[in-house]
Write a protein that holds these residues in place. Structure first.
Motif, short mmCIF file in Angstrom:
data_model
loop_
_atom_site.label_atom_id
_atom_site.label_comp_id
_atom_site.label_asym_id
_atom_site.label_seq_id
_atom_site.Cartn_x
_atom_site.Cartn_y
_atom_site.Cartn_z
N ARG A 15 0.88 -1.41 -0.21
CA ARG A 15 -0.11 0.16 0.03
C ARG A 15 0.84 1.30 0.02
O ARG A 15 0.60 2.17 -0.71
CB ARG A 15 -0.91 -0.08 1.46
CG ARG A 15 -1.93 1.21 1.37
CD ARG A 15 -2.79 0.88 2.72
NE ARG A 15 -3.63 2.03 2.64
CZ ARG A 15 -4.51 2.05 3.60
NH1 ARG A 15 -4.71 0.97 4.63
NH2 ARG A 15 -5.08 3.15 4.15
N ARG A 17 2.96 2.27 -3.48
CA ARG A 17 2.12 2.78 -4.64
C ARG A 17 2.69 3.83 -5.38
O ARG A 17 2.98 4.85 -4.77
CB ARG A 17 0.75 2.66 -4.39
CG ARG A 17 0.10 1.11 -4.12
CD ARG A 17 -1.30 1.26 -3.49
NE ARG A 17 -1.79 0.07 -3.48
CZ ARG A 17 -2.98 -0.03 -2.67
NH1 ARG A 17 -3.69 0.76 -2.08
NH2 ARG A 17 -3.46 -1.27 -2.41
N VAL A 42 -4.22 6.17 -2.69
CA VAL A 42 -5.53 5.59 -3.22
C VAL A 42 -6.50 6.80 -3.18
O VAL A 42 -7.34 7.29 -4.24
CB VAL A 42 -6.32 4.50 -2.42
CG1 VAL A 42 -7.48 4.24 -2.97
CG2 VAL A 42 -5.52 3.39 -2.76
N HIS A 43 -6.64 7.49 -2.07
CA HIS A 43 -7.36 8.83 -1.92
C HIS A 43 -6.55 10.11 -2.40
O HIS A 43 -5.64 10.45 -2.27
CB HIS A 43 -7.80 8.75 -0.54
CG HIS A 43 -8.54 7.59 -0.13
ND1 HIS A 43 -9.86 7.03 -0.54
CD2 HIS A 43 -8.23 6.60 0.66
CE1 HIS A 43 -10.27 5.84 0.08
NE2 HIS A 43 -9.31 5.59 0.95
N THR A 65 -2.22 4.01 -12.85
CA THR A 65 -2.46 2.66 -12.13
C THR A 65 -3.49 2.13 -12.88
O THR A 65 -3.75 1.00 -12.84
CB THR A 65 -3.21 3.22 -10.86
OG1 THR A 65 -4.35 3.82 -11.08
CG2 THR A 65 -2.34 3.87 -9.77
N MET A 105 -8.95 1.15 -7.29
CA MET A 105 -7.93 0.13 -6.53
C MET A 105 -7.13 -0.18 -7.38
O MET A 105 -7.36 -0.03 -8.99
CB MET A 105 -8.56 -1.01 -6.08
CG MET A 105 -9.47 -2.01 -7.14
SD MET A 105 -10.10 -3.32 -5.89
CE MET A 105 -11.40 -2.40 -5.13
N TYR A 106 -5.94 -0.58 -7.02
CA TYR A 106 -4.89 -1.13 -8.16
C TYR A 106 -5.05 -2.44 -8.84
O TYR A 106 -4.84 -3.47 -7.78
CB TYR A 106 -3.42 -0.84 -7.37
CG TYR A 106 -3.15 0.60 -7.29
CD1 TYR A 106 -3.88 1.12 -6.26
CD2 TYR A 106 -2.07 1.19 -7.99
CE1 TYR A 106 -3.38 2.57 -5.96
CE2 TYR A 106 -2.01 2.53 -7.67
CZ TYR A 106 -2.45 3.24 -6.66
OH TYR A 106 -2.21 4.49 -6.34
#
Length: 459
Positions: free
Chosen positions: A93, A96, A100-101, A274, A279-280
Motif C-alpha cells: 500500500r 504505490r 488511493v485517496h 494505475t 483500486m490497483y
C-alpha cells in the motif's frame, strides 16, 4: 369529506417561478435560521468532545497520518519513502505510485500533524458532519418556504429543528466522527452540492449558485472517488429545477465545468499511473515484489497470514441484503421515513403537475440510487454509505412540510413526529456509545452491542 390536497393551480414550489418573492418570504420566515443551525452544530460538536481521547490505530488512520507527515516533510503527496513504506504490513500500500485517496482529507489533517496535536485531528472528520448538518438545514428551510407555509413558522419550530437534531446526532455520522476516516468529509461536500443546486432556481443569481454547487462537488470528488455517486442526483436536481431545456443544459454545464476542472488534475494522472480509479489492478510495487521474492516458502506463508483481513472475510460472507436489514437497526428513522414517505407520496403526488412531482422524488432517488449501488457492489461497511445519510433527513423534512400544509395529511403529523423523535433518540444513544469507544471497524446497532442478535459473527 373535503380533500384539501387537490390544489393544482398553486405554485407549490414558488422558487421555480418567483425568486424575489421567495427570498422575501425566506427572510421573514426564517430570520432565526442561522442561529438555530449554529446552535445545533455547536451541540453536535459538544457531543463529540470525548472523541479527543480515542486512539487512532486502525489501518486507514495510520496510513492517513503517515501520508500527511510525509507530505509535510518532503512536499510530496505520497507514502513512498516514508517509514510506513518499509513496514511489511503496509509494504504494498505505501509503495504505490499514487495514494488511493485524493488529497482533501490529508490537507485538513496537516495543521494537526504539523503541531503534533493528533488527538484533535478527529476535528477533520467532525467538519464533514458539520457540512452535512448545514446542507440538511438549507434544504429544510427551502422546503418550508417554497411550500408556502404559514409565515409564523420559524426555525424555532420543531418542524424545523427535529430533523436537524436528527442529522446532528445521526449514529453513522457520529461513529465516523471519532475516527480519522474520509467518509464524513465527502458526504458533507456532496450533500452541500445537492442543497445549493436545489436553492439555485430560487436565487436571483442562479448561474452563480450552480457554479458553487459544482465547486462543492469538486471538493467532494477531491475527498473520495465514491462521491461520483452523487453526480446523477445533482444533475437530476438541476434538471427538475429548471423549466426549459436551454436553462437545464446551462445549469448542468455551470456545475460540471468547475467540478471537472477541480477533479481531473487528480483523476487523470491516477488513471495513467494505475489504470484504475478505485483500486490497483496492475502489478505490485517493485519494493513489494523484491521482499516477497526473497522469502522462503514458510516465511511467505506467514507473511501472507499477517496480511489476511479476517474482518473483510466476515464482511464478504454477509448476504447481499445485509445493509437493508442492518441500517434500520442502527437508525430506525430510515424505515420510518420510507414507510411514511410512501404513504404521503401516494396521497399527494396525483395533485401536482409533472415538474413538481419530480421535485419530490429527489430524496428518494438519492437514497435509492446510492443504496442500489452499495447492494450491487456488496458494500458491507456502513461508513461507505455516509453519502446517503442526508437524504433520510430530507425525506423527513418533506414529510413534515407536506403534513403541515395539507389537512388530509396533517392528522398523521403527531404520530410521525413522535415516532421520529423516538427514532432520533435511539440513534443518538447508538452514536453516543461510539463517542466513548473505538476499535470498531463497523458500526453495530444497540441489539448487536447488547448481544441480543448477531448479524456479523462479531467476536
Amino acid at each position: 369529506m373535503q380533500n384539501n390536497t387537490k390544489i393544482t393551480d398553486e405554485p407549490v414550489f414558488q422558487s421555480i417561478s418567483e425568486p424575489e418573492l421567495h427570498a422575501e418570504k425566506e427572510e421573514r420566515c426564517f430570520k432565526f435560521f442561522w442561529l438555530v443551525t449554529f446552535v445545533i452544530i455547536v451541540f453536535s460538536a459538544l457531543l463529540k468532545l470525548p472523541t479527543f481521547n480515542l486512539p487512532h490505530k486502525e489501518g486507514d488512520e495510520v496510513a492517513f497520518l503517515y501520508l500527511t507527515k510525509n507530505w509535510i516533510e518532503t512536499g510530496k503527496y505520497t507514502l513512498k519513502g516514508s517509514q510506513l513504506s518499509k513496514t511489511r504490513v503496509y509494504l504494498e500500500r505505501a509503495n504505490r505510485v499514487m495514494p488511493v485517496h485524493p488529497p482533501m482529507f490529508p490537507l485538513l489533517l496537516r495543521p494537526f500533524v504539523a503541531q503534533d496535536a493528533l488527538n484533535y485531528a478527529v476535528m477533520a472528520s467532525w467538519f464533514g458532519h458539520f457540512l452535512t448538518i448545514l446542507a440538511v438545514a438549507l434544504m429544510g428551510r427551502l422546503l418550508f418556504v417554497s411550500l408556502n407555509l404559514n409565515l409564523t413558522i420559524t426555525a424555532f419550530s420543531p418542524l424545523f429543528w427535529l430533523p436537524l437534531t436528527g442529522i446532528a446526532t445521526d449514529p453513522i455520522m457520529t461513529y465516523v466522527s471519532g475516527i480519522l476516516w474520509i467518509d464524513n468529509l465527502h458526504a458533507g461536500f456532496a450533500a452541500l452540492s445537492v442543497a445549493i443546486a436545489m436553492m439555485a432556481s430560487s436565487s436571483t443569481r442562479s448561474r452563480s449558485m450552480y457554479i458553487l454547487s459544482g465547486i462543492l462537488l469538486g471538493f467532494a470528488l477531491l475527498s473520495k472517488v465514491t462521491s461520483a455517486m452523487i453526480i446523477p442526483v445533482v444533475i437530476f436536481v438541476m434538471w427538475v429545477s429548471e423549466r426549459n431545456t436551454k436553462n437545464r443544459i446551462q445549469a448542468i454545464i455551470s456545475g460540471a465545468v468547475p467540478a471537472l476542472l477541480m477533479s481531473l488534475p487528480w483523476y487523470v494522472p491516477l488513471y495513467y499511473a494505475t489504470g484504475d480509479f478505485l483500486m490497483y489492478k496492475g502489478a505490485k510495487p517493485a519494493e513489494y515484489q523484491a521482499v516477497v521474492e526473497s522469502m522462503t516458502p514458510e516465511n511467505l506463508k506467514a507473511f501472507e497470514e499477517t496480511l489476511r483481513c479476517k474482518f473483510c472475510e466476515a464482511g464478504q460472507a454477509t448476504p447481499w441484503y445485509y445493509l437493508l436489514v442492518k441500517l434500520p437497526l442502527i437508525a430506525p428513522l430510515t424505515l420510518l421515513v420510507v414507510v411514511f414517505y410512501g404513504l404521503f407520496y401516494s396521497s399527494y403526488i396525483r395533485t401536482l403537475e409533472k415538474a413538481k412531482q419530480w421535485y419530490l422524488v429527489i430524496p428518494v432517488l438519492w437514497f435509492s440510487f446510492v443504496m442500489t449501488i452499495a447492494l450491487i457492489l456488496h458494500v458491507y461497511i456502513h461508513r461507505r454509505i455516509t453519502i446517503l445519510v442526508a437524504s433520510i433527513y430530507l425525506m423527513l423534512y418533506m414529510l413534515l412540510a407536506l403534513s403541515e400544509k395539507y389537512e388530509t395529511l396533517k392528522k398523521h403529523q403527531p404520530v410521525l413526529m413522535f415516532l421520529a423523535g423516538l427514532s432520533i433518540i435511539y440513534g443518538a444513544v447508538t452514536g453516543g456509545f461510539y463517542v466513548f469507544n473505538s476499535g470498531y471497524a463497523e458500526i453495530y446497532s444497540l441489539p448487536e452491542l447488547s448481544g441480543l442478535i448477531n448479524l456479523w459473527g462479531r467476536s
